[in-house]
Enzyme design. Structure first.
Site, mmCIF file in Angstrom:
data_model
loop_
_atom_site.group_PDB
_atom_site.id
_atom_site.type_symbol
_atom_site.label_atom_id
_atom_site.label_comp_id
_atom_site.label_asym_id
_atom_site.label_seq_id
_atom_site.Cartn_x
_atom_site.Cartn_y
_atom_site.Cartn_z
ATOM 1 N N GLY A 13 -2.789 -8.145 2.731
ATOM 2 C CA GLY A 13 -2.254 -7.451 3.856
ATOM 3 C C GLY A 13 -2.391 -5.988 3.394
ATOM 4 C CE LYS A 58 15.485 -11.705 13.243
ATOM 5 N NZ LYS A 58 15.241 -10.877 11.793
ATOM 6 C CB VAL A 75 5.666 -3.453 2.851
ATOM 7 C CG1 VAL A 75 6.103 -3.801 1.392
ATOM 8 C CG2 VAL A 75 6.702 -3.805 3.545
ATOM 9 N N GLY A 93 -0.729 -3.452 5.476
ATOM 10 C CA GLY A 93 0.250 -2.561 6.617
ATOM 11 C C GLY A 93 1.156 -1.600 5.809
HETATM 12 P P1 NAD Z 1 3.001 -4.430 9.132
HETATM 13 O O1 NAD Z 1 2.719 -5.162 10.291
HETATM 14 O O2 NAD Z 1 2.834 -2.955 8.865
HETATM 15 O O3 NAD Z 1 1.524 -5.085 8.376
HETATM 16 C C1 NAD Z 1 1.185 -6.681 8.159
HETATM 17 C C2 NAD Z 1 -0.273 -6.437 7.994
HETATM 18 O O4 NAD Z 1 -0.863 -7.697 7.683
HETATM 19 C C3 NAD Z 1 -1.231 -5.851 8.997
HETATM 20 O O5 NAD Z 1 -2.076 -4.877 8.631
HETATM 21 C C4 NAD Z 1 -1.768 -7.324 9.812
HETATM 22 O O6 NAD Z 1 -2.904 -6.915 10.050
HETATM 23 C C5 NAD Z 1 -1.937 -7.957 8.238
HETATM 24 N N1 NAD Z 1 -2.548 -9.184 8.565
HETATM 25 C C6 NAD Z 1 -2.068 -10.274 9.568
HETATM 26 N N2 NAD Z 1 -2.666 -11.285 9.457
HETATM 27 C C7 NAD Z 1 -3.343 -11.016 8.209
HETATM 28 C C8 NAD Z 1 -3.988 -12.100 7.502
HETATM 29 N N3 NAD Z 1 -4.445 -13.389 7.816
HETATM 30 N N4 NAD Z 1 -4.804 -11.787 6.312
HETATM 31 C C9 NAD Z 1 -4.384 -10.524 5.789
HETATM 32 N N5 NAD Z 1 -3.826 -9.681 6.535
HETATM 33 C C10 NAD Z 1 -3.176 -9.817 7.573
HETATM 34 O O7 NAD Z 1 4.046 -5.209 8.264
HETATM 35 P P2 NAD Z 1 4.935 -4.875 7.259
HETATM 36 O O8 NAD Z 1 6.050 -4.122 7.669
HETATM 37 O O9 NAD Z 1 4.156 -4.157 6.091
HETATM 38 O O10 NAD Z 1 5.500 -6.245 6.568
HETATM 39 C C11 NAD Z 1 4.649 -7.157 5.515
HETATM 40 C C12 NAD Z 1 5.367 -8.441 5.501
HETATM 41 O O11 NAD Z 1 6.711 -7.990 4.831
HETATM 42 C C13 NAD Z 1 5.895 -9.083 6.794
HETATM 43 O O12 NAD Z 1 5.843 -10.603 6.554
HETATM 44 C C14 NAD Z 1 7.301 -8.586 7.021
HETATM 45 O O13 NAD Z 1 8.260 -9.390 7.649
HETATM 46 C C15 NAD Z 1 7.910 -8.583 5.578
HETATM 47 N N6 NAD Z 1 8.768 -7.604 5.285
HETATM 48 C C16 NAD Z 1 8.700 -6.217 5.687
HETATM 49 C C17 NAD Z 1 9.692 -5.383 5.563
HETATM 50 C C18 NAD Z 1 9.623 -3.965 5.990
HETATM 51 O O14 NAD Z 1 10.414 -3.092 5.095
HETATM 52 N N7 NAD Z 1 8.677 -3.391 6.780
HETATM 53 C C19 NAD Z 1 11.023 -5.826 4.788
HETATM 54 C C20 NAD Z 1 11.189 -6.923 4.305
HETATM 55 C C21 NAD Z 1 10.075 -7.865 4.915
#
Ligand code: NAD
Length: 349
Positions: free
Chosen positions: A183, A81, A187, A185
């Site tokens: 969430g 990282k 995923v 977002g």
């Molecule tokens: P994203 O930024 O698209 O979505 C995250 C969402 O969480 C946002 O819409 C945000 O407004 C919301 N959020 C923030 N604080 C919040 C709260 N207190 N209550 C409810 N919702 C809240 O991120 P993502 O890419 O969908 O990833 C989501 C999680 O999965 C993260 O922890 C990320 O590290 C993990 N992750 C993602 C991937 C990937 O492929 N994108 C891979 C492995 C792990």
């Protein structure tokens, strides 16, 4: 700042590189936890830390996490990282990102980078001008692998969640199974679509009202206050937003039998895995169930296969979870500790 060796997260890192570039103002740390299984792969974070010690702790912790995640995903990759230490205003320049790219290049392929918090695809394109050791670059329409990892992560979480439901509830399908998603977002929205298509009953929360309303309109999910989503009465809680949400306090207030979601570092402390097990809540270790994205990104970087290989590797996630749960049941340890031990064995620790 303590020395890297004195840091509680050091965990025998193979190498930790401290990078400076006076001309651009770049200050970065690149941590290589393990290259036992292949080049150390993990994203770059651009973040303002209160002090340098916190930056070091963060990069060491995240780098070890990538070793475990990549090993458990069956990928020929180690874990690493990088963090770029931003100033208070988070000023970023092309020259700084280029200098970072040169630093990655000097490692000769022992470290492979990609986006993480604060780093965009455009930044990675600049890094790629200096080095080939980059993944997460934009792909052309119709490309078999690469591109947005979100849908791939969601598919792995969906398959893992289904296997948790089968194990804990004895249900082969998700019809009427109530899933609370934290969430809405990238995923979460893909996951919600898959679950809705299977007839699951969905509750969802996001601090971003526009996003949660869009997902609810599409999937028929009930919108819940973000402060309550973890604690509603549901068959499954799927954390897909923030890390460190499973604490002594929150675990005591859960009303679910299953935790299966995408968020990284869901457990605030290792003891929280034991707390979940003590309450009889089945936990899908986060870095095992959420590996779909890195599986897709790694197949892009390694060019070792196409969409079929990505699918096969993601299809292996439920079986891996089953092995962890079986071992946890027979040993009396919690699934998170079992997963850590399996990952350590794979990387020879
Ligand atoms: P994203 O930024 O698209 O979505 C995250 C969402 O969480 C946002 O819409 C945000 O407004 C919301 N959020 C923030 N604080 C919040 C709260 N207190 N209550 C409810 N919702 C809240 O991120 P993502 O890419 O969908 O990833 C989501 C999680 O999965 C993260 O922890 C990320 O590290 C993990 N992750 C993602 C991937 C990937 O492929 N994108 C891979 C492995 C792990």
């Amino acid at each position: 700042m303590t020395t890297p060796w004195g840091n509680p997260h050091f965990d025998e890192h193979e190498a930790v590189h401290f990078v400076t570039d006076r001309a651009s103002g770049l200050k970065a740390i690149i941590a290589l936890h393990s290259t036992a299984l292949g080049p150390a792969a993990g994203g770059t974070r651009f973040w303002h830390y209160a002090d340098e010690g916190m930056a070091l702790s963060d990069v060491l912790r995240l780098s070890r996490g990538m070793s475990y995640k990549n090993a458990m995903a069956g990928l020929p990759l180690g874990g690493g990282k990088a963090v770029i230490l931003a100033d208070k205003d988070r000023s970023k320049s092309d020259a700084m990102i280029a200098a970072f790219g040169r630093a990655v290049n000097r490692l000769g392929g022992h470290y492979v980078t990609a986006e993480d918090v604060g780093i965009t695809v455009e930044d990675m394109i600049l890094v790629n001008r200096e080095t080939d050791h980059v993944a997460g670059l934009p792909v052309e329409d119709g490309a078999e692998v690469g591109g947005d990892p979100g849908p791939h992560t969601a598919r792995g979480v969906y398959l893992g969640l289904k296997s948790a439901v089968k194990r804990a509830l004895g249900r082969e399908d998700l019809s009427g199974v109530h899933v609370a998603i934290q969430g809405a977002g990238s995923v979460a929205s893909h996951l919600a679509r898959r679950l809705a298509a299977d007839g699951a009953k969905l509750s969802i929360a996001d601090v971003n009202v526009e996003r949660v309303e869009a997902v609810a309109a599409e999937t028929g999910a009930t919108i819940v206050d973000p402060a309550h989503i973890l604690f509603i009465d549901a068959d499954v809680v799927s954390p897909c937003a923030l890390g460190a949400i499973l604490t002594e306090d929150s675990i005591a207030n859960l009303n679910t039998g299953i935790i299966a979601g995408a968020a990284n570092n869901q457990l605030a402390t290792p003891g929280d895995g034991q707390r979940l097990a003590a309450r009889g809540i089945l936990y899908a270790p986060d870095y095992v169930i959420n590996a779909g994205g890195i599986i897709n990104v790694s197949t892009e970087y390694l060019a070792d296969g196409g969409a079929d290989l990505v699918r096969q590797r993601i299809d292996a996630i439920p079986g891996r979870l089953e092995r962890i749960w079986n071992e946890a049941a027979s040993s009396g340890r919690d699934p998170a500790s079992v997963a850590d031990a399996m990952a350590q064995a794979l990387i020879g620790r």
